[in-house]
Motif scaffolding. Structure first.
Motif: not given
Ligand code: HEC
Length: 143
Positions: A41-49
Motif C-alpha cells: 500500500e506504500e508503493r506508487e504505480g509501477k514503482l517498487t517500495y
C-alpha cells in the motif's frame, strides 16, 4: 522462575533481538519481492517500495528544480543554466555509482556545474539509496 521474572527476561530478550536487527539488518534492496508485498500500500504505480520511498524524497527535496517527474521542468528550472536534464531520457541514471556521487557530493563532484547541491551531509545513506533507486527507475522502459 516466577511469572514476573520470566516476563522481565522475555522482554529483555525481545528488546535485544529488536535492537540487533536494527543495527545489523540488511538494507532493503530495490525490488525485494517480500518487502514489495508487505508494503504494497506504500508503493506508487509501477514503482517498487524502495523506488516509491525515493520518489517521495525526490518530490520533497529535488522537484523544485527537477520537476515532480524528473523531467527537468521544476518551478526553478528556467533560472538554471545549465537546466536540470530530463532524467527519464538521460543515460546517467543507468550508472548508479555516478548518480550516487552527484546526489551525495553535488554535480560539481563529477565535473559538471555546481547547480545540483550535495546532500551527503543532510540526508542519510538510506535516503540516498532510495533516491538512487528512484533515479534508476526513471530510465526503465514501462510496458
Ligand atoms: C537548485 C536546483 C537543484 C536541486 C534542489 C537539485 N538539483 Fe539535481 N541538478 C540540478 C541541475 C541544474 C543539474 C544539471 C547540472 C549540470 O549538468 O551541470 C542537476 C543534475 C542532477 C543529476 C544528474 C542527472 C543526469 O541525468 O545527468 C542528478 C542525478 C541529480 N541532479 C539529482 C538530484 C537529486 C536526487 C536532488 C534532490 C535530493 C537534486 N538533484 C536537487 C539542479 C538541482
Amino acid at each position: 522462575m516466577t511469572g514476573r521474572a520470566w516476563h522481565a527476561s522475555a522482554v529483555t530478550v525481545l528488546a535485544l533481538m529488536t535492537s540487533a536487527a536494527c543495527r545489523s539488518g540488511p538494507r532493503p534492496q530495490p525490488g525485494d519481492p517480500m518487502l514489495d508485498a508487505i508494503r504494497a500500500e506504500e508503493r506508487e504505480g509501477k514503482l517498487t517500495y524502495v523506488e516509491s520511498q525515493g520518489r517521495r524524497l525526490f518530490v520533497h527535496y529535488c522537484a523544485t528544480c527537477h520537476g515532480d517527474d524528473a523531467r527537468g521542468d521544476g518551478q526553478n528550472a528556467s533560472n538554471l543554466n545549465p537546466p536540470p536534464p530530463d532524467m527519464t531520457v538521460s543515460r546517467m541514471s543507468q550508472d548508479p555509482a555516478l548518480t550516487r556521487r552527484v546526489i551525495a557530493e553535488g554535480s560539481a563532484a563529477v565535473g559538471r556545474s555546481p547547480l545540483s547541491p550535495p546532500w551527503g551531509r543532510s540526508l542519510s545513506q538510506q535516503q540516498i539509496d532510495y533516491l538512487v533507486a528512484y533515479c534508476q527507475s526513471l530510465g526503465r522502459e514501462t510496458p
